[in-house]
Design an enzyme around this catalytic site. Structure first.
Site, PDB file in Angstrom:
ATOM      1  N   LEU A  60       0.637  -1.196   0.027  1.00  0.00           N
ATOM      2  CA  LEU A  60      -0.019  -0.098   0.085  1.00  0.00           C
ATOM      3  C   LEU A  60       0.901   1.190  -0.079  1.00  0.00           C
ATOM      4  CD1 LEU A  60      -2.911  -1.004   2.334  1.00  0.00           C
ATOM      5  CD2 LEU A  60      -3.113  -0.799  -0.071  1.00  0.00           C
ATOM      6  N   GLU A  61       2.116   1.146   0.371  1.00  0.00           N
ATOM      7  CA  GLU A  61       2.928   2.435   0.448  1.00  0.00           C
ATOM      8  C   GLU A  61       3.646   2.334  -0.795  1.00  0.00           C
ATOM      9  OE1 GLU A  61       1.578   1.172   4.201  1.00  0.00           O
ATOM     10  OE2 GLU A  61       3.017  -0.009   3.196  1.00  0.00           O
ATOM     11  N   VAL A  84       1.634  -9.915  -2.370  1.00  0.00           N
ATOM     12  CA  VAL A  84       0.708  -9.979  -1.744  1.00  0.00           C
ATOM     13  C   VAL A  84       0.378 -11.380  -1.769  1.00  0.00           C
ATOM     14  CG1 VAL A  84      -1.319  -9.050  -0.805  1.00  0.00           C
ATOM     15  CG2 VAL A  84       0.140  -7.428  -1.986  1.00  0.00           C
ATOM     16  N   HIS A  91      -8.294  -8.536   3.916  1.00  0.00           N
ATOM     17  CA  HIS A  91      -7.039  -7.647   3.996  1.00  0.00           C
ATOM     18  C   HIS A  91      -6.641  -7.748   2.501  1.00  0.00           C
ATOM     19  CE1 HIS A  91      -4.194  -4.531   5.226  1.00  0.00           C
ATOM     20  NE2 HIS A  91      -3.196  -5.443   5.110  1.00  0.00           N
ATOM     21  N   ASN A 115       3.706  -2.154 -13.085  1.00  0.00           N
ATOM     22  CA  ASN A 115       3.431  -2.694 -11.728  1.00  0.00           C
ATOM     23  C   ASN A 115       3.975  -4.330 -11.649  1.00  0.00           C
ATOM     24  OD1 ASN A 115       1.966  -3.750  -9.681  1.00  0.00           O
ATOM     25  ND2 ASN A 115      -0.076  -3.155 -10.374  1.00  0.00           N
ATOM     26  N   ARG A 129       6.543 -16.896 -10.057  1.00  0.00           N
ATOM     27  CA  ARG A 129       6.719 -15.482 -10.845  1.00  0.00           C
ATOM     28  C   ARG A 129       7.680 -14.633 -10.444  1.00  0.00           C
ATOM     29  NH1 ARG A 129       2.258 -18.128 -10.337  1.00  0.00           N
ATOM     30  NH2 ARG A 129       0.690 -18.060 -11.743  1.00  0.00           N
TER      31      ARG A 129
END
Length: 180
Positions: A60-61, A84, A91, A115, A129
């Site tokens: 998120l940062e 993630v 969450h 991204n 990945r």
């Protein structure tokens, strides 16, 4: 299965002027993050680009750090890296959706970014990945940023002929004059 598909990859763009990127990584899963960074570094070095690397606490940062750099620094592009892994709560959905949305908004505002935040169901998927010799999603994110930088340089101009100019004036579209 997506793992057996063959995907076309564009050749890396060439640049006549130096290219500098910022890699922003969330090392929450340090081994995964390190592999993503290795993949991104390899691609950027192949393209002759220079880069800085910063770490942030979590996915998120990452958009916040890129947003700050885009406003306050002189990078040509950005590479967002992190992982993630789905847990037992919602969450996961919040982090995946909000980080992706924020990066998309930055891109729509002109930030050339790739991204490379992995959003996976389990650690095994992340390992595959993140492998610099395998799927190399870190390298893919770096390549995406490079391609957007190339497009930006191709389409960009020093001025579009209208708008505000330094010194408090503005340029009028019809005659090219500057008014205060």
């Amino acid at each position: 299965m997506a793992g057996t598909e063959i995907h076309h990859q564009l050749p890396l763009p060439g640049f006549d002027k130096p290219v500098k990127l910022l890699i922003v990584v969330a090392p929450y899963y340090k081994d995964i993050a390190d592999n993503l960074v290795a993949g991104a570094r390899d691609v950027l070095q192949q393209a002759g680009a220079t880069f800085d690397l910063v770490e942030v606490p979590g996915a998120l940062e990452i958009p916040a750090a890129i947003g700050l750099a885009h406003r306050l620094s002189n990078f040509d592009g950005y590479v967002a890296l992190g992982c993630v892994i789905r847990g037992e709560t919602t969450h996961y959905d919040t982090v995946c959706n909000d980080s992706a949305r924020a990066l998309t908004m930055l891109g729509l505002q002109g930030a050339c970014l790739g991204n490379g935040i992995l959003t996976v169901e389990n650690r095994d998927q992340a390992v595959v990945r993140a492998d610099p010799q395998g799927q190399n999603k870190g390298g893919g994110a770096a390549a995406a940023a490079l391609h957007l930088i190339a497009l930006s340089r191709r389409w960009g101009r020093a001025t579009k002929g209208v708008g505000f100019v330094p010194g408090g004036g503005f340029q009028v579209a019809d005659d090219g004059s500057t008014r205060t």
